[in-house]
Design an enzyme around this catalytic site. Structure first.
Site, PDB file in Angstrom:
ATOM      1  N   GLY A  30      -6.634  -6.237   3.793  1.00 39.14           N
ATOM      2  CA  GLY A  30      -6.094  -7.584   3.685  1.00 39.14           C
ATOM      3  C   GLY A  30      -7.321  -8.474   2.733  1.00 39.14           C
ATOM      4  CB  VAL A  84      -7.066  -1.638   0.308  1.00 37.84           C
ATOM      5  CG1 VAL A  84      -8.020  -0.711   1.301  1.00 37.84           C
ATOM      6  CG2 VAL A  84      -5.912  -0.726  -0.440  1.00 37.84           C
ATOM      7  CE  LYS A 140      -3.578  -1.418   5.104  1.00 37.95           C
ATOM      8  NZ  LYS A 140      -3.704  -1.830   6.443  1.00 37.95           N
ATOM      9  CE  LYS A 167       0.424  -1.735   4.188  1.00 34.33           C
ATOM     10  NZ  LYS A 167       0.071  -3.020   5.092  1.00 34.33           N
ATOM     11  CB  ILE A 173     -12.174  -6.881   2.355  1.00 32.30           C
ATOM     12  CG1 ILE A 173     -12.379  -7.353   3.912  1.00 32.30           C
ATOM     13  CG2 ILE A 173     -13.438  -6.381   2.001  1.00 32.30           C
ATOM     14  CD1 ILE A 173     -12.654  -6.374   4.991  1.00 32.30           C
TER      15      ILE A 173
END
Ligand code: HSE
Length: 440
Positions: A136, A134, A207, A107, A138
């Site tokens: 992890g 960003v 992020k 990031k 998701i």
């Protein structure tokens, strides 16, 4: 069956080792899913001899990330070195310039050089995938970059730092000190190499800057973010928030306003009954508000080896599944040349609710004085409470907590300044912004 996808991995720390293990252990499954095998053919890491629980003897070892990216016979360069500058920056550039696809979890690199790298990727026909950068595991990059195309987005916000969320949750639930919680987050492999990046909010800012670009189509502006970390949050704030129906989270928020885009990272009060308030520990959450879809909330593991490796693996698999020539997703959601300049909205013009905690002398007129400054600045109050400590002849300091209705930040700052000027404060005032989900 198509030829194997040859990948080179730079960096075999927590994430790199998890990724390598998954690729080796799930080789057959991945071959079936992707229609071709994925092979680790080259690696580089600081320490060759460390046991990573995976046999990498078939891969060529390179001394540096730059050498691997610049010379190895690979289709995909996986950058897990970290850091905004070299060696990560030079290595990613070298790979893209050779027309090699890049997958990165970095990031800081994207926040600093994302537009330059996106341009390079477009020029050389390579993909630049960075889902793991960003939140992890998701899939928020995919959601913004692809799934929500055509939506006009008004706000993106979320819990994007697992370390901070872990600390705030542990402080509240287990009454542990800030320092003890941070140590544990480091031990579990959540924190950055320099944990100041986590607790001072920089990691969330990096992020957020990426999400802002994807959401609003503006150039990445990571240096133009209002930033406050969690180091000033006390257990007293956490308890007071709970008493008043709120929980404190470190949020990154990007929002379109009449005067520009607000990008802010700060400790935030969220209503206790909101979904985001229930997001505990290392878990992350990202909410996206848009006109066609409405409100989208994604919750999932935000840090740690497997969560991050899962996102990296998804990016690699996307490349393995794609056909040459059909690989056209622009890195930042639109061609880099179509990104608009970023216009920053001033934080003093932020409009929202505020929690203000004041430590005051225990004497007549203080309460009235505070209420008076709120009125002078046209601030309407949702609640004002004095958390009564034992009243003594010597006047032990008392705590007064105010929660405002939505108001302009400028007014809050002026009111607090006037209160400070009155001379009855016994400590630094604590001011925390309140953020409400659209549906709350
Ligand atoms: N240090 C980061 C966090 C790792 O705690 O969320 C994931 O980016």
């Amino acid at each position: 069956m198509a030829d194997a996808l040859k990948i080179g991995i730079a960096g075999l720390g927590t994430v790199g080792a998890s990724l390598a293990k998954i690729l080796v252990e799930r080789r057959d499954m991945l071959t079936t899913t992707c229609g071709r095998p994925i092979e680790i053919v080259a690696v580089t890491a600081r320490d060759r001899s460390r046991d990573r629980g995976v046999d990498l003897s078939g891969a060529a070892w390179f001394d540096t990330a730059a050498a691997l990216a610049g010379t190895a016979d690979i289709d995909v360069f996986v950058e897990l070195v970290g850091g905004a500058g070299d060696p990560a920056h030079a290595a990613v550039k070298a790979a893209l310039e050779r027309g090699i696809h890049v997958v990165t979890a970095n990031k800081a690199l994207l926040a600093a050089h994302g537009v330059e790298l996106a341009r390079l990727a477009e020029k050389h026909g390579s993909l630049l995938n960075y889902e793991a950068a960003v939140a992890g595991g998701i899939p928020v990059i995919k959601a913004l970059r692809e799934s929500l195309t055509g939506n006009t987005i008004s706000r993106v916000y979320g819990i994007m730092n697992g370390t901070c969320n872990y600390i705030l949750t542990k402080m509240e639930k287990e009454g542990l000190t800030f320092g003890a919680c941070l140590k544990e987050a480091q031990r579990l492999g959540y924190a950055e190499a320099d944990p100041a990046f986590d607790i001072e909010g920089n990691d969330t800012a990096h992020k957020l800057s990426i999400l802002t670009t994807l959401a609003f189509g503006t150039k990445i502006a990571a240096d133009d973010i209002y930033l406050e970390g969690i180091t000033n949050i006390t257990i007293e704030d956490i308890r007071a928030a709970a008493d008043l129906g709120y929980r404190i989270k470190l949020l990154g928020v990007a929002q379109k306003t009449d005067t520009g885009i607000e990008q802010r990272v700060h400790p935030t009060m969220v209503p206790l009954d909101s979904v985001i308030a229930q997001v505990d520990g290392v878990t992350n959450a990202v909410a996206i508000e848009s006109d066609i879809l409405g409100e989208l909330l994604m919750v999932g593991p935000g840090a740690g080896g497997n969560a991050t490796a899962s996102a990296v693996l998804g990016d690699i698999a996307d490349i393995a599944k794609s056909r040459p020539g059909a690989q056209t997703v622009p890195a930042l959601g639109r061609p880099a040349s179509a990104l608009a300049p970023y216009r920053r909205a001033q934080i003093r013009k932020h409009h929202g609710g505020y929690f203000i905690r004041l430590s005051v002398e225990d004497r007549a007129g203080v309460f009235a004085g505070i209420a008076g400054h709120m009125a002078e600045n046209h601030i309407s109050l949702e609640s004002i409470v004095q958390r009564s400590k034992h009243h003594t002849e010597t006047g032990e300091p008392q705590t007064i907590i105010l929660v405002t209705h939505a108001t302009m930040e400028d007014a809050v700052r002026k009111a607090v300044k006037s209160i400070e000027g009155d001379g009855y404060l016994t400590g630094k005032p604590q001011v925390i912004r309140i953020e409400r989900p659209k549906s709350a």
